[in-house]
Scaffold this active site. Structure first.
Site: not given
Ligand SMILES: Cc1ncc(COP(=O)(O)O)c(C=O)c1O
Length: 389
Positions: A181, A209, A241
């Site tokens: 991250s 991610h 995200k």
């Protein structure tokens, strides 16, 4: 000042002196790429909304229609009447997307990691964890009471040494971020599956991610590496995200998911995700799968940024993902650079210890399909100007 304040204040003063004190900065979203701060609108490179879906009209409409149909809140835990049809439909859709038998929704990624690791490991078990894993994975391991052995970042030899010397009894989990991250690099997943197989361990991948961004149809870092459920039996993904919404899930075999249903405390003892969010997430999933141009645009931005920032005094860490960290070093210098960009109308947060190791404070630049090529050029120009003067 109360006694409590008197006890707490010196620590805040110490952090202040080191320029490590964190402060909230209220900012309203202007569009997918800009934020409105007190002083001005700022072009932002700070969001994990990689595909630019968080403000998408279709998601907003799905959220509103979902709230009208199923309510805003679920009102109860999943096992006590809070599990709606839309939760079920989303779990099934996410499982299919991830290429897994089943999936279980959690309130967010932090909770998913705490619940999942705690359900799979306990006293007498061993967790092998990359040293740069996300804080929630570290906390999950500590809370589980399993033995925690951390290997140097992506260092397969170090991991193998630990796998060889750690006690053979008990369960063994290798736990890694798919995309790191704060660094943006991808874990050596194929080699990790090989080590897991040879040393009787289960591989757990947190793809917060990678999901939506990497791999065919955005199926994430695990699919990008060509790995299936047999190789990576436990896969965690987040929905706040690239999906632009909120929440998380763990996907795997039906038996894994049934086990989590019995044992994951952060699933059992908490209110189910708002059903309106589940409706919005189903729409987001259609966009993630069906709009590959978003990933294509992201790739173009990554190339343009990296080409534009070559040769600057700060090091752009090696990364092909939308997380492009610019290593500055000291916390003070990182904050100063972030502030200088802000004075030019650009927001890139400085990330400092303890979020990253000492001496590696950085600007965490994140790119999004919501950015235009001109936005990326503007950031490059500003950084080049700051470097030269
Ligand atoms: C690798 C990783 N795992 C888990 C999380 C936690 O996810 P969430 O924000 O949904 O709690 C994050 C970031 O927030 C992350 O970067």
């Amino acid at each position: 000042m109360t006694d409590l304040d008197a006890a707490l204040a010196p620590e805040l003063a110490r952090l202040e002196a080191l320029r490590l004190r964190r402060r909230l900065q209220p900012m309203d979203a202007v569009d997918g790429a800009s934020l409105r701060a007190a002083e001005a609108a700022l072009l932002s490179f700070s969001s994990n909304d990689y595909l630019g879906l968080a403000r998408d009209d279709r998601l907003q409409a799905a959220l509103c229609a979902g709230a009208a149909r199923d309510g805003v809140g679920s009102g109860a835990a999943h096992l006590l009447g809070g599990h709606r049809g839309v939760h079920q439909a989303l779990e099934e859709a996410l499982a299919a997307f991830a290429g897994r038998e089943a999936a279980l929704l959690f309130g967010n990624g932090y909770l998913a990691n705490l619940g999942m690791i705690g359900a799979l490991a306990g006293r007498g078990d061993t967790i092998f964890a990359d040293r740069l894993n996300h804080a929630s994975l570290v906390d999950a391991a500590l809370l589980s009471r399993a033995r925690l052995l951390r290997y140097r970042h992506a260092d397969l030899q170090h991991l193998e040494d630990l796998l060889k010397t750690a006690p053979a009894r008990g369960r063994r989990l290798i736990v890694t971020d798919g995309v790191f991250s704060m660094d943006g690099d991808v874990a050596p997943l194929v080699a990790l599956t090989e080590l897991a197989r040879r040393h009787r361990a289960w591989l757990v991948v947190d793809d917060a991610h990678g999901l939506g961004v990497l791999g065919p149809d955005g199926r994430g870092s695990v699919a990008a590496a060509g790995l299936d459920e047999a190789a990576v039996p436990v896969l965690m993904g987040t929905l706040g995200k690239a999906f632009g919404v909120y929440g998380a899930f763990v996907a795997g075999s039906r038996i894994l998911v049934d086990t989590l249903l019995q044992r994951a405390r952060t699933y059992i003892y908490t209110t189910a995700l708002p059903p309106a969010l589940a409706h919005a997430t189903l729409t987001a999933l259609d966009c993630v799968r069906g709009e590959p141009w978003r990933r294509e645009r992201l790739r173009e931005h990554v190339h343009a940024l990296r080409a534009g920032l070559a040769g600057l005094p700060w090091t752009l860490l090696p990364s092909d993902t939308p997380i492009q960290p610019l290593l500055v070093g000291g916390a003070d210098a990182a904050v100063t650079l972030s502030e200088a960009l802000r004075a030019r109308g650009i927001y890139v947060p400085a990330v400092r210890p303890p979020t990253v190791p000492q001496g590696t404070a950085r600007l965490r630049i994140t790119l999004s399909a919501a950015h235009t090529a001109t936005d990326v050029e503007r950031l490059v120009r500003a950084l080049r100007e700051l470097a030269s003067g």
